[in-house]
Design a protein around this motif. Structure first.
Motif, PDB file in Angstrom:
ATOM      1  N   ALA A   1       0.847  -1.181   0.000  1.00 21.28           N
ATOM      2  CA  ALA A   1       0.000   0.000   0.000  1.00 21.28           C
ATOM      3  C   ALA A   1       0.886   1.236   0.000  1.00 21.28           C
ATOM      4  N   THR A   2       0.679   2.121  -0.958  1.00 20.51           N
ATOM      5  CA  THR A   2       1.533   3.295  -1.099  1.00 20.51           C
ATOM      6  C   THR A   2       0.696   4.544  -1.290  1.00 20.51           C
ATOM      7  N   PRO A   3       1.282   5.724  -1.040  1.00 17.37           N
ATOM      8  CA  PRO A   3       0.571   6.961  -1.333  1.00 17.37           C
ATOM      9  C   PRO A   3       0.305   7.096  -2.835  1.00 17.37           C
ATOM     10  N   ALA A   4      -0.380   8.137  -3.187  1.00 18.19           N
ATOM     11  CA  ALA A   4      -0.762   8.359  -4.585  1.00 18.19           C
ATOM     12  C   ALA A   4       0.445   8.355  -5.504  1.00 18.19           C
ATOM     13  N   GLN A   5       0.217   8.083  -6.754  1.00 16.07           N
ATOM     14  CA  GLN A   5       1.293   8.025  -7.738  1.00 16.07           C
ATOM     15  C   GLN A   5       1.969   9.383  -7.934  1.00 16.07           C
ATOM     16  N   ASN A   6       1.386  10.413  -7.389  1.00 14.35           N
ATOM     17  CA  ASN A   6       1.994  11.742  -7.486  1.00 14.35           C
ATOM     18  C   ASN A   6       3.235  11.864  -6.620  1.00 14.35           C
ATOM     19  N   HIS A   7       3.458  10.887  -5.749  1.00 11.93           N
ATOM     20  CA  HIS A   7       4.590  10.910  -4.824  1.00 11.93           C
ATOM     21  C   HIS A   7       5.393   9.621  -4.967  1.00 11.93           C
ATOM     22  N   PRO A   8       6.070   9.420  -6.112  1.00  9.86           N
ATOM     23  CA  PRO A   8       6.759   8.142  -6.331  1.00  9.86           C
ATOM     24  C   PRO A   8       7.878   7.858  -5.337  1.00  9.86           C
ATOM     25  N   LYS A   9       8.616   8.876  -4.906  1.00 14.00           N
ATOM     26  CA  LYS A   9       9.686   8.650  -3.932  1.00 14.00           C
ATOM     27  C   LYS A   9       9.107   8.238  -2.586  1.00 14.00           C
ATOM     28  N   ALA A  10       8.059   8.908  -2.172  1.00 18.13           N
ATOM     29  CA  ALA A  10       7.408   8.566  -0.910  1.00 18.13           C
ATOM     30  C   ALA A  10       6.809   7.162  -0.988  1.00 18.13           C
TER      31      ALA A  10
ATOM     32  N   GLY B   1     -24.752  11.381   3.308  1.00 21.42           N
ATOM     33  CA  GLY B   1     -25.154  10.553   2.178  1.00 21.42           C
ATOM     34  C   GLY B   1     -24.144  10.543   1.042  1.00 21.42           C
ATOM     35  N   GLN B   2     -22.935  10.974   1.284  1.00 24.08           N
ATOM     36  CA  GLN B   2     -21.886  11.020   0.255  1.00 24.08           C
ATOM     37  C   GLN B   2     -21.050   9.735   0.343  1.00 24.08           C
ATOM     38  N   THR B   3     -21.636   8.651  -0.128  1.00 19.28           N
ATOM     39  CA  THR B   3     -20.989   7.346   0.036  1.00 19.28           C
ATOM     40  C   THR B   3     -19.686   7.224  -0.748  1.00 19.28           C
ATOM     41  N   THR B   4     -19.614   7.812  -1.918  1.00 17.63           N
ATOM     42  CA  THR B   4     -18.386   7.739  -2.709  1.00 17.63           C
ATOM     43  C   THR B   4     -17.233   8.418  -1.967  1.00 17.63           C
ATOM     44  N   LYS B   5     -17.511   9.588  -1.446  1.00 18.96           N
ATOM     45  CA  LYS B   5     -16.500  10.328  -0.691  1.00 18.96           C
ATOM     46  C   LYS B   5     -16.121   9.556   0.578  1.00 18.96           C
ATOM     47  N   ALA B   6     -17.106   9.028   1.276  1.00 18.02           N
ATOM     48  CA  ALA B   6     -16.842   8.269   2.505  1.00 18.02           C
ATOM     49  C   ALA B   6     -16.004   7.032   2.219  1.00 18.02           C
ATOM     50  N   ASN B   7     -16.290   6.357   1.106  1.00 16.31           N
ATOM     51  CA  ASN B   7     -15.508   5.171   0.742  1.00 16.31           C
ATOM     52  C   ASN B   7     -14.065   5.538   0.380  1.00 16.31           C
TER      53      ASN B   7
ATOM     54  N   ALA C   1     -12.314   6.215   3.588  1.00 16.97           N
ATOM     55  CA  ALA C   1     -12.088   4.946   4.284  1.00 16.97           C
ATOM     56  C   ALA C   1     -10.894   4.194   3.710  1.00 16.97           C
ATOM     57  N   ALA C   2     -10.743   4.235   2.391  1.00 14.62           N
ATOM     58  CA  ALA C   2      -9.605   3.565   1.755  1.00 14.62           C
ATOM     59  C   ALA C   2      -8.286   4.215   2.187  1.00 14.62           C
ATOM     60  N   ARG C   3      -8.274   5.542   2.251  1.00 17.63           N
ATOM     61  CA  ARG C   3      -7.061   6.240   2.697  1.00 17.63           C
ATOM     62  C   ARG C   3      -6.762   5.958   4.160  1.00 17.63           C
ATOM     63  N   ILE C   4      -7.811   5.882   4.964  1.00 12.79           N
ATOM     64  CA  ILE C   4      -7.631   5.567   6.384  1.00 12.79           C
ATOM     65  C   ILE C   4      -7.018   4.185   6.540  1.00 12.79           C
ATOM     66  N   THR C   5      -7.507   3.236   5.772  1.00 13.65           N
ATOM     67  CA  THR C   5      -6.979   1.872   5.843  1.00 13.65           C
ATOM     68  C   THR C   5      -5.497   1.837   5.498  1.00 13.65           C
ATOM     69  N   LYS C   6      -5.119   2.522   4.438  1.00 13.80           N
ATOM     70  CA  LYS C   6      -3.700   2.565   4.042  1.00 13.80           C
ATOM     71  C   LYS C   6      -2.853   3.232   5.120  1.00 13.80           C
TER      72      LYS C   6
END
Length: 131
Positions: A30-39, A96-102, A105-110
Motif C-alpha cells: 500500500a503506497t501513497p498516490a502516484q503523485n509521490h513516487p519517492k514517498a 449521504g456522500q458514500t463515494t467520498k466516505a468510501n 475509508a480507503a485512505r484511512i486503511t492505508k
C-alpha cells in the motif's frame, strides 16, 4: 483533508528513520498516490521490512535513538490526522456522500497499515539496538 500529503510526509520521515536500503519483494504494498513516487517507494521499503520481520543485515545501530524519535513523531502526527479523517468519513456518511466516505475509508486503511508497519519497525530497532 490532507491525509495523502501526510502519508507522503510520514513515508519520507520514516524512510529517513530506517534508512534507504535495497529490499526485494516490496511490490504490491500500500503506497501513497502516484503523485509521490519517492514517498511511495519509501513506504514500500518500510512495509517490506515490517513484513519480513527483521531489519536488513547491514543495519547500523548508531542512529537508532534518532530514528526511533522520528518514527514516534510520525506516528503521533499520523494518529492525529487519522482522527480527523475518521470524523470526515463519518460526516460524509451522514451526509449521504458514500463515494467520498468510501474514498476516505480507503485512505484511512492505508494510513493505518503504514502506522502498524512503523510500529513493527520501531520494535525491531528497539530489539536489535538496546539502549
Amino acid at each position: 483533508m490532507k491525509l495523502r500529503t501526510l502519508s507522503a510526509a510520514a513515508a519520507s520521515v520514516a524512510a529517513m528513520s530506517v534508512g534507504v536500503v535495497g529490499i526485494a519483494g516490496s511490490a504490491g504494498a500500500a503506497t501513497p498516490a502516484q503523485n509521490h513516487p519517492k514517498a511511495a517507494a519509501m513506504v514500500a521499503k518500510i512495509e517490506a521490512v515490517a513484513n519480513a520481520g527483521q531489519l536488513p543485515a547491514n543495519y547500523s545501530c548508531t542512529k537508532a535513538s534518532t530514528q526511533l524519535a522520528h518514527i514516534s513523531t510520525t506516528q503521533s502526527k499520523l494518529s492525529t490526522r487519522l482522527t480527523t479523517a475518521q470524523a470526515n468519513q463519518a460526516a460524509a456518511t451522514a451526509a449521504g456522500q458514500t463515494t467520498k466516505a468510501n474514498a476516505i475509508a480507503a485512505r484511512i486503511t492505508k494510513a493505518e497499515q503504514f502506522s502498524t508497519a512503523l510500529g513493527t519497525v520501531s520494535s525491531l530497532i528497539s530489539a536489535q539496538c538496546p539502549a
